[in-house]
Design a protein around this motif. Structure first.
Motif, PDB file in Angstrom:
ATOM      1  N   LYS A 142       0.818  -1.223   0.000  1.00  0.00           N
ATOM      2  CA  LYS A 142       0.000   0.000   0.000  1.00  0.00           C
ATOM      3  C   LYS A 142       0.847   1.266   0.000  1.00  0.00           C
ATOM      4  O   LYS A 142       0.313   2.371  -0.060  1.00  0.00           O
ATOM      5  N   VAL A 143       2.160   1.091   0.139  1.00  0.00           N
ATOM      6  CA  VAL A 143       3.038   2.253   0.234  1.00  0.00           C
ATOM      7  C   VAL A 143       3.693   2.506  -1.114  1.00  0.00           C
ATOM      8  O   VAL A 143       4.171   1.571  -1.765  1.00  0.00           O
ATOM      9  N   ARG A 144       3.705   3.752  -1.529  1.00  0.00           N
ATOM     10  CA  ARG A 144       4.461   4.069  -2.744  1.00  0.00           C
ATOM     11  C   ARG A 144       5.838   4.575  -2.324  1.00  0.00           C
ATOM     12  O   ARG A 144       5.965   5.612  -1.673  1.00  0.00           O
ATOM     13  N   VAL A 145       6.848   3.806  -2.678  1.00  0.00           N
ATOM     14  CA  VAL A 145       8.214   4.212  -2.368  1.00  0.00           C
ATOM     15  C   VAL A 145       8.716   5.062  -3.527  1.00  0.00           C
ATOM     16  O   VAL A 145       8.716   4.621  -4.675  1.00  0.00           O
ATOM     17  N   LEU A 146       9.133   6.292  -3.215  1.00  0.00           N
ATOM     18  CA  LEU A 146       9.597   7.178  -4.278  1.00  0.00           C
ATOM     19  C   LEU A 146      11.098   7.139  -4.431  1.00  0.00           C
ATOM     20  O   LEU A 146      11.631   7.443  -5.501  1.00  0.00           O
ATOM     21  N   ALA A 147      11.790   6.789  -3.361  1.00  0.00           N
ATOM     22  CA  ALA A 147      13.245   6.704  -3.440  1.00  0.00           C
ATOM     23  C   ALA A 147      13.781   5.956  -2.232  1.00  0.00           C
ATOM     24  O   ALA A 147      13.178   5.969  -1.163  1.00  0.00           O
ATOM     25  N   GLY A 148      14.927   5.297  -2.423  1.00  0.00           N
ATOM     26  CA  GLY A 148      15.643   4.703  -1.299  1.00  0.00           C
ATOM     27  C   GLY A 148      15.488   3.207  -1.142  1.00  0.00           C
ATOM     28  O   GLY A 148      16.119   2.615  -0.268  1.00  0.00           O
ATOM     29  N   VAL A 149      14.646   2.578  -1.964  1.00  0.00           N
ATOM     30  CA  VAL A 149      14.479   1.129  -1.851  1.00  0.00           C
ATOM     31  C   VAL A 149      14.591   0.517  -3.235  1.00  0.00           C
ATOM     32  O   VAL A 149      14.029   1.036  -4.201  1.00  0.00           O
ATOM     33  N   GLU A 150      15.349  -0.571  -3.319  1.00  0.00           N
ATOM     34  CA  GLU A 150      15.326  -1.353  -4.548  1.00  0.00           C
ATOM     35  C   GLU A 150      14.923  -2.776  -4.182  1.00  0.00           C
ATOM     36  O   GLU A 150      14.921  -3.139  -3.006  1.00  0.00           O
ATOM     37  N   PHE A 151      14.572  -3.556  -5.168  1.00  0.00           N
ATOM     38  CA  PHE A 151      14.096  -4.901  -4.881  1.00  0.00           C
ATOM     39  C   PHE A 151      15.073  -5.925  -5.434  1.00  0.00           C
ATOM     40  O   PHE A 151      15.568  -5.794  -6.553  1.00  0.00           O
ATOM     41  N   THR A 152      15.363  -6.931  -4.616  1.00  0.00           N
ATOM     42  CA  THR A 152      16.287  -7.970  -5.055  1.00  0.00           C
ATOM     43  C   THR A 152      15.580  -8.840  -6.079  1.00  0.00           C
ATOM     44  O   THR A 152      14.371  -8.725  -6.276  1.00  0.00           O
ATOM     45  N   ARG A 153      16.324  -9.736  -6.678  1.00  0.00           N
ATOM     46  CA  ARG A 153      15.712 -10.587  -7.687  1.00  0.00           C
ATOM     47  C   ARG A 153      14.617 -11.445  -7.061  1.00  0.00           C
ATOM     48  O   ARG A 153      13.662 -11.822  -7.702  1.00  0.00           O
ATOM     49  N   ARG A 154      14.768 -11.715  -5.740  1.00  0.00           N
ATOM     50  CA  ARG A 154      13.727 -12.514  -5.078  1.00  0.00           C
ATOM     51  C   ARG A 154      12.594 -11.622  -4.581  1.00  0.00           C
ATOM     52  O   ARG A 154      11.726 -12.062  -3.832  1.00  0.00           O
ATOM     53  N   GLY A 155      12.642 -10.356  -4.950  1.00  0.00           N
ATOM     54  CA  GLY A 155      11.526  -9.475  -4.606  1.00  0.00           C
ATOM     55  C   GLY A 155      11.610  -8.891  -3.204  1.00  0.00           C
ATOM     56  O   GLY A 155      10.643  -8.291  -2.730  1.00  0.00           O
TER      57      GLY A 155
END
Ligand code: NAG
Ligand code: NAG
Ligand code: NAG
Ligand code: NAG
Ligand code: NAG
Length: 676
Positions: A559-572
Motif C-alpha cells: 500500500k506504500v508508494r516508495v519514491l526513493a531509497g528502496v530497490e528490490f532484489t531478484r527474489r523481490g
C-alpha cells in the motif's frame, strides 16, 4: 459537570497563572477554598451562594443560584458605598458580558476585568442595569487581605550542599523552591513532608517536579516547583525536608507556618482504591498493586494516562539492576472499552523491528515464537485513569518468560508512553532512571500508594517547526539525533516517536521544499551497521508519513508508494539504497527525561554531543517529477516515525508558480485549438 469544571478551570487558568487548577467537585466543607468573604445577601430572584477570594483578582462562588428572570442583569462591582449605577460589569465564568442566564447551585470563579483587584472594590452584586435594582450582593470589608502566594524562609543548610532562596507557597498544595541546590550524593533522598516539631523519618515522599518518586538527583540552583500528593495541603504538614530515608538524616528543611493566607489549590483529588493488598507508587501518575496467591500473581496497573498511552511494567533483564534489555514486560492499554495486557520480550532498546530478518526490540512474545502468558482480568478507564488487572503464573510454561521470585526481591522496570499507529509502544515519556527493587512476596502486605490528583500539566507548546525553502540548496545532509521529548518530534509532527529522529542540515525534522524537475542529493549518515536494532537508518522517501518500510507486512508494503531509497532484489525483497555511516547527536550524561524543559530546539541542540563515524555518507539522488504527489515524506527504512514532510512544488515562488500554471494553460489552449 465535568465539562463545566473544565470551562471553569479555563477561566481560573486565565485568571491566575500560579493556581494549579480546579475542582471542588466533591462538596467537602473542610476543603480550603480561599478566604471567605461571605454569603450573598438575597433580595430578589433567588440570588444566593457563598463567596470566597481565591487570590487578589478572582472570586470563587459556590452553590450560586439565580432564577435568570432579570431583564438586563449582570455581575456588577464597584467602589461606591452601596451597589448602584456607578460600577462595572464583571464578565461571567466564560469571560462573556452577556445578560445573565439562570444558575442553579453552580460553582465557578469570576475574575475582575482590567486587572482590577478585589481590594479596589467595595461590593459585588447581581444587578439589573435597566431597573437599577440589586438582586443580591456581598460587601468587601475594609482592609480585606486576599490570598496571595506567601514567601517563607529558605531551606536550612545542614549538609550535602542543600540550599535555596526563600521558598514560596504558591497555593495550598504547591511549593516553589527557587534556586534549589543539592549535591545528589545522599543514599535515598527525597522531598519529604510530615508532622511534628522537626523533620523525622515519619513522613511522606513528595514527587519531584516531574512526578517521579525516585531519589533526588543533583540540583544546581534550579527553580523547582513541587505539589503535595493526594489530599495533603500545606495546612496538613508542619515541615518540608530534603530527607535521606536510609540514614534518617535531614539535609535541609523549613517549617511551614500555620494559617497561611494562600490561594486554594484547585487541583482535584481523584480517589482510587486499590483492590489488591500490595501497592507501590511508581510515579505520581502510575501505581502497581499485586497479590500472590498459590502459583499465580495478580497485578493491577493504574495510570493517569491519555487514551492513546500505554502502561508498561515487568521484570528487569538484569539480576543486579533495573534494565530494559532482556526484560519480560507487560504492555497494558485500552482501545475504547477493551483492555489489553500483552506479554512483551525486550531484546533491545528500540521499537520492534527486523534486524537482519529477525525481530528485535520491544516485541510481543507471540511474534518471537513465545506465548502470551498474561490473562486479562478487568480493564476500565475512569476519571482519566486506566486500571488494568491481569494474572499470570509465577513460573510460566513459556521458557522465554522470567520467573517471579517469591524468596527474594526482584528488580523491576516500568514506563508510560504513547502507542503508535499500530498500537505498539513508542518511545516512553516517563521511565525510571534509578533501580527499583521490589519484594513481591511480602510477609505483611504493604500499600504505600496515594490518591491521584487531576493532571495539571500544562499542554506542551512544540518547538517552532522549521522549513528549508531555498532554491539554492540542492544537497541535504541527513543525520540522526534524539527526538526531543514531547516538544520535539512528537509535538512538531503529532506522531509518536521511536526516540530518534532525522536531523536535516542540523535541524530537527524540517519541512523541505523540492521543485519538480530539479535533482537533489540527500547525503545520508543514518548508520550502516545492520546488526544495530536502533541505529541503522537508511533514508527512504514514501508517500505516507511513517516509513519503517522493512517492518511492514507484505500487504502493508504493497500500500506504500516508495519514491526513493528502496530497490528490490531478484527474489523481490526490499533493500535500502541510501546507507551511510552514523552521525549522531546524543545526550551526554544529561537526563533525557528533562528534554521538555528546553524552550527551543536550538537550545536543546546545544546540550547534545555530536559524534560522527568516519566515511562518506550514502547518497540518495532524487528528481521529483509530475507523478510525485504534492506532499511526500522522508523516513527511515527500518523504523517508523523518524522523518517528516517534503513539499513537492512546481516553483519556489508564487509568481513563478503562476507563470508555470499559465504556461500549462497556454499549452492546453494550444492543444484545444489544434484539435479544433
Ligand atoms: C519452573 O518451571 C520449570 C519447568 O517448567 C522448572 O524446571 C523449574 O524448576 C520451575 N521453578 C520453580 C521455582 O518451581
Ligand atoms: C525473548 O528473546 C530472547 C532473545 O531472543 C529469547 O532468548 C527468549 O526466549 C525470548 N522470550 C520469549 C518469551 O520469547
Ligand atoms: C545543532 O548542532 C549541530 C552540531 O553541533 C550543528 O551542526 C547544527 O547546526 C545545530 N543546529 C542548529 C539548528 O543550531
Ligand atoms: C518519476 O519518479 C518516479 C519515482 O522516483 C520514477 O519511478 C519514475 O520513473 C519517474 N517518471 C518519469 C517520467 O521520470
Ligand atoms: C496552480 O494551479 C493549481 C491547480 O491547477 C492550483 O491548485 C494552484 O493554487 C495554482 N498555483 C498558483 C500559484 O496559482
Amino acid at each position: 459537570m465535568a465539562n463545566a469544571i473544565r470551562k471553569w478551570r479555563a477561566s481560573v487558568l486565565v485568571a491566575c497563572l500560579f493556581l494549579s487548577y480546579n475542582g471542588l467537585a466533591q462538596e467537602d466543607d473542610k476543603e480550603y477554598k480561599g478566604k471567605y468573604l461571605g454569603r450573598l445577601n438575597t433580595y430578589h430572584h433567588q440570588v444566593s451562594g457563598e463567596v470566597y477570594a481565591v487570590n487578589e483578582y478572582t472570586l470563587l462562588f459556590t452553590s450560586f443560584t439565580y432564577d435568570g428572570n432579570g431583564a438586563d442583569t449582570f455581575f456588577w462591582a464597584g467602589a461606591s458605598n452601596r451597589p448602584g449605577p456607578q460600577g462595572f460589569i464583571v464578565p461571567d465564568e466564560w469571560g462573556k458580558t452577556n445578560v445573565l442566564d439562570r444558575y442553579l447551585n453552580k460553582d465557578f470563579t469570576l475574575t475582575l476585568p482590567d486587572n482590577k483587584k478585589i481590594t479596589e472594590i467595595k461590593w459585588f452584586a447581581v444587578y439589573d442595569l435597566a431597573s437599577q435594582n440589586t438582586f443580591g450582593d456581598v460587601n468587601i470589608p475594609e482592609e480585606f487581605d486576599p490570598p496571595a502566594p506567601q514567601r517563607i524562609s529558605q531551606l536550612s543548610k545542614r549538609s550535602h550542599g542543600v540550599s535555596s532562596e526563600s521558598i514560596v507557597i504558591l497555593d495550598s498544595k504547591t511549593i516553589s523552591i527557587p534556586q534549589f541546590t543539592y549535591d545528589g550524593t545522599g543514599d535515598d533522598t527525597y522531598f519529604w513532608v510530615g508532622l511534628g516539631p522537626q523533620p523525622s523519618s515519619k513522613g511522606t515522599k513528595v514527587p519531584d517536579q516531574y512526578g517521579y518518586m525516585e531519589p533526588l538527583r543533583a540540583y544546581n540552583k534550579e527553580d523547582v516547583i513541587i505539589q503535595l500528593p493526594g489530599e495533603m495541603t500545606v495546612f496538613t504538614v508542619d515541615w518540608l525536608s530534603v530527607f535521606d530515608v536510609k540514614t534518617k538524616s535531614n539535609y535541609g528543611s523549613i517549617i511551614i507556618p500555620d494559617g497561611l493566607n494562600v490561594p486554594p489549590s484547585l487541583v482535584k483529588v481523584i480517589k482510587h482504591v486499590q483492590s489488591l493488598p500490595n501497592c507501590v507508587q511508581l510515579h505520581k501518575r502510575y501505581q502497581v498493586s499485586w497479590e500472590i496467591f498459590g502459583p499465580q500473581i495478580t497485578i493491577q496497573l493504574a495510570g493517569q494516562v491519555a487514551e492513546d498511552e500505554y502502561m508498561a511494567f515487568g521484570l528487569s533483564g538484569s539480576d543486579t539492576s533495573s534494565q530494559m534489555e532482556g526484560a519480560d514486560a507487560t504492555v497494558a492499554y485500552m482501545v475504547d472499552t477493551r483492555g489489553y495486557a500483552a506479554d512483551y520480550n525486550i531484546t533491545a532498546k528500540a521499537p520492534c523491528g527486523k534486524v537482519l530478518g529477525q525481530y528485535k526490540g520491544v516485541c510481543k512474545d507471540e511474534l518471537l515464537g513465545g506465548q502470551d502468558s498474561n490473562q486479562l482480568y478487568t480493564a476500565v478507564r475512569e476519571n482519566g485513569i486506566n486500571i488494568i488487572t491481569y494474572r499470570r503464573t509465577l513460573n510460566s510454561s513459556d521458557p522465554g518468560d522470567k520467573e517471579y521470585p517469591t524468596d527474594r526481591p526482584v528488580y523491576v522496570i516500568w514506563a508510560l508512553g504513547r502507542l503508535d499507529e499500530n498500537l505498539e509502544p513508542s518511545f516512553h515519556d516517563f521511565y525510571p532512571k534509578s533501580d527499583l527493587l521490589l519484594e513481591l512476596n511480602r510477609q505483611e502486605p504493604e500499600n504505600s500508594c496515594m490518591d491521584f490528583t487531576e493532571n495539571d500539566e500544562k499542554s506542551f507548546e512544540p518547538w517552532k517547526k522549521t522549513e528549508i525553502f531555498d532554491r539554492s540548496i540542492r544537497t541535504f545532509r541527513a543525520t540522526i539525533g534524539p527526538s526531543g521529548g514531547r516538544k520535539g518530534y512528537q509535538g512538531i509532527s503529532g506522531q509518536t516517536s521511536m526516540g530518534y529522529a532525522w536531523y536535516i542540515e542540523g535541524q530537527l525534522i524540517p519541512e523541505l521544499y523540492l521543485r519538480r524537475g530539479l535533482t537533489y542529493n540527500f547525503v545520508v549518515y543514518g548508520g550502516n551497521n545492520p546488526h544495530s536494532a536502533n541505529l541503522y537508518h537508511p533514508l527512504i522517501i514514501t508517500d505516507e508519513p511513517h516509513g519503517g518500510y522493512d517492518r511492514l507486512s507484505d500487504v502493508a508494503q504493497s500500500k506504500v508508494r516508495v519514491l526513493a531509497g528502496v530497490e528490490f532484489t531478484r527474489r523481490g525483497r526490499p533493500r535500502p539504497t541510501a546507507v551511510g555511516p552514523l552521525c549522531l547527536s546524543k545526550h551526554d550524561t544529561r537526563d533525557r527525561r528533562v528534554d521538555d524543559d528546553f524552550m527551543s530546539f536550538k537550545k536543546f541542540n546545544r546540550s547534545l554531543l555530536f559524534v560522527c563515524e568516519s566515511g562518506e555518507g550514502g547518497v540518495l539522488e532524487v528528481t521529483p517529477n509530475t507523478t510525485w504527489p504534492d506532499v511526500v515524506y522522508y523516513n527511515s527504512f527500518t523504523h517508523a516515525n523518524m522523518g517528516w514532510k517534503i513539499h513537492v512544488v512546481d516553483a519556489y515562488s508564487r509568481s513563478e508558480a503562476i507563470l508555470h500554471n499559465l504556461s500549462r494553460t497556454v499549452i492546453i489552449v494550444a492543444i484545444i485549438f489544434r484539435l479544433l
